[in-house]
Scaffold this active site. Structure first.
Site, PDB file in Angstrom:
ATOM      1  N   TYR A 143       0.846  -1.210   0.000  1.00  0.00           N
ATOM      2  CA  TYR A 143       0.000   0.000   0.000  1.00  0.00           C
ATOM      3  C   TYR A 143       0.883   1.262   0.000  1.00  0.00           C
ATOM      4  CZ  TYR A 143      -2.813   3.525   2.608  1.00  0.00           C
ATOM      5  OH  TYR A 143      -3.429   4.672   3.043  1.00  0.00           O
ATOM      6  N   ASP A 228      -1.877  -6.012   9.254  1.00  0.00           N
ATOM      7  CA  ASP A 228      -2.903  -5.027   8.900  1.00  0.00           C
ATOM      8  C   ASP A 228      -4.025  -5.822   8.226  1.00  0.00           C
ATOM      9  OD1 ASP A 228      -4.472  -3.167   7.519  1.00  0.00           O
ATOM     10  OD2 ASP A 228      -2.822  -1.765   7.267  1.00  0.00           O
ATOM     11  N   ILE A 230      -7.174  -4.830   7.509  1.00  0.00           N
ATOM     12  CA  ILE A 230      -8.223  -3.856   7.184  1.00  0.00           C
ATOM     13  C   ILE A 230      -9.198  -4.367   6.103  1.00  0.00           C
ATOM     14  CG2 ILE A 230      -6.676  -2.628   5.590  1.00  0.00           C
ATOM     15  CD1 ILE A 230      -7.865  -0.015   6.422  1.00  0.00           C
ATOM     16  N   LYS A 270     -12.834   0.020   5.038  1.00  0.00           N
ATOM     17  CA  LYS A 270     -13.023  -0.818   3.842  1.00  0.00           C
ATOM     18  C   LYS A 270     -14.228  -1.741   3.983  1.00  0.00           C
ATOM     19  CE  LYS A 270      -9.120   1.033   2.762  1.00  0.00           C
ATOM     20  NZ  LYS A 270      -9.010   2.119   1.798  1.00  0.00           N
TER      21      LYS A 270
END
Ligand SMILES: Cc1ncc(COP(=O)(O)O)c(C=O)c1O
Length: 467
Positions: A143, A228, A230, A270
């Site tokens: 990312y 992470d 998410i 998200k």
């Protein structure tokens, strides 16, 4: 005027990832007002299930109006300033996180620290466990926002774990060890590995073997693992999602040193499509870190009315269960649409099972196997096809020619139009390359004229690719 830290360009605003957004803002596509404008396919936003949330709000007006059984809770919320967060919200949140993981993992609300989004959560984690100059290893591609979130204000260094298309960009033991050795060559003290599972930008979940290799590596090197997660609620296809906590528990590692060095980052940006609400969190297994992070969370708290509203939404288990199911179904349909349309344009994608994007292989459209050629193609896609997508270089991909295309932030019609545009551009590039129509021939030029509707006045085309 500015401090040294404020002057650092680590925000990444000048990378192609953000540059494309700026060009989009100057000439945004609108089906009525500006049908030849740029279509935004850069942000990983989930707009596919807003109707479900809106209909919940319409039938639960108490929550949005900040009333409970008809009585106002306005004053209570206006004065609320406990940085540990609203207990009701934290209880609902851990249940939601457990539900996403098929209730194979349970979370303790006392080990959860609330933050204004995963951005804030990731930075706070760095502050809590690393010194300035320490390094974290990250699998590539990753990312693009991590360069800003993890490095800028903390002074932490990121060292890439180079993953390759030859095995679908999986993290291997060898790649982990190479990154570790590279950090040592640079005299960096490796503090941990940060993974994104499911991956942004790949849209894939990590398999059990991969997670086990990572766990063994972290045990051997005595380092942290940050996971992470998410995108954990966006997994729409097999194989199913395995959280790092589940992988640890399956190996009965709860009583080991590693257990207290594993941390999960999560957010509702998200899975519920609410990046504007700024709701993020860190889950720790270690009480000392929970306590430090809770104090630090003072710099980026979630407002009390947001926590209140979300605690009501998440407490409606029938709703959340249905939302997760329906949202996954819609994401899957979208992914199938874009994959079929790209295939029709002669373009392939990495096989994926999660996320709001595809990792698209356009190596065959490059003029050479270089990042300069990738940038050249990215500019063509932006200028001539009028699509803002993210080049692999902005995600630190080791191989040129890969791009991330987001598919959940627009209507189906807009997605179809974007695919027509990319097909036309791919055909043009290949026709020109095959020499059937030479660069000087009218074919290319007339097509170029029709595309010129989308031509932009990009000021920074001559800059170097961001690698
Ligand atoms: C992997 C990953 N982590 C963190 C973030 C930041 O999320 P938030 O909006 O919760 O700050 C993003 C946003 O795209 C992301 O993809």
């Amino acid at each position: 005027m500015l401090s040294r830290k404020a002057r650092l360009d680590a925000h990444g605003e000048d990378s192609s990832y953000f540059l494309g957004w700026k060009e989009y803002e100057k000439n945004a596509y609108d089906d009525v007002q500006n049908p030849t404008g740029i279509i935004q396919m850069g942000p990983a936003e989930n707009q596919l299930s807003f109707d479900l949330l809106e209909s919940w709000l319409a039938s639960n007006q108490d929550a949005a109006r900040l009333t409970k059984n008809g009585e106002s809770v306005f004053r209570e919320l206006a004065l609320f300033q406990d940085y540990r967060g609203l207990p009701d919200f934290k209880n609902e949140l851990v249940e939601f996180m457990a539900e996403i993981r098929g209730n194979k993992v349970n979370f303790d609300p006392r080990k959860l620290v609330l933050m204004a989004g995963a951005t804030s959560a990731n930075e706070t984690l760095m502050f809590c466990i690393a010194e300035s100059g320490d390094a974290f290893l990250l699998p590539t591609p990753y990312y693009p926002g991590f360069d800003r979130d993890l490095k800028w204000r903390t002074g932490v260094e990121l060292v890439p774990i180079h993953c390759s298309s030859s095995n679908g960009f999986k993290v291997t033991k060898c790649a982990l060890e190479e990154a570790y050795q590279q950090a040592h060559k640079l005299s960096l003290n490796v503090k941990g590995v940060l993974i994104t599972n499911p991956s942004n930008p790949l849209g894939t979940t990590m398999g059990r073997d991969e997670l086990n290799d990572l766990i063994d590596f972290a045990v051997a090197k005595k380092i942290h693992i940050i996971s992470d997660e998410i995108y954990s609620g966006t997994v729409f296809d097999h194989p199913s999602f395995i959280s790092i906590m589940e992988a640890l528990m399956d190996r009965k590692l709860q009583d080991t040193d590693l257990w207290s060095r594993v941390h999960i980052v999560y957010s509702l940006s998200k899975d519920l499509g609410l990046p504007g609400f700024r709701v993020g969190m860190i889950y720790f297994n270690n009480e000392t870190v929970v306590s430090a992070a809770t104090k630090m969370s003072s710099f980026g708290l979630i407002s009390s009315q947001t926590q209140y509203l979300l605690s009501k939404i998440l407490s409606d288990k029938k709703f959340t269960r249905n939302y997760l199911k329906e949202n996954r179904k819609r994401l899957k349909t979208r992914r199938e649409m874009i994959v079929a349309a790209l295939r029709n344009a002669g373009i392939g994608c990495l096989k994926s099972n999660a996320g709001l994007f595809c990792w698209v292989d356009m190596r065959h459209l490059l003029s050479s196997n270089t990042f300069d050629a990738e940038m050249e193609l990215w500019k063509k896609i932006l200028r001539e096809a009028g699509l803002n997508i993210s080049p692999g270089a902005s995600c630190h991909c080791s191989e040129p020619g890969w791009f991330r295309i987001c598919f959940a932030n627009m209507s189906e019609d807009t997605l179809n139009l974007s695919m027509q545009r990319i097909k036309a551009l791919a055909e043009k590039i290949q026709q020109c390359r095959r020499g059937r129509v030479t660069h000087q021939d009218s074919g290319c030029n007339s097509r170029r004229r029709s595309f010129s509707k989308w031509v932009l006045n990009l000021c920074s085309y001559d800059r170097e690719p961001d690698r």
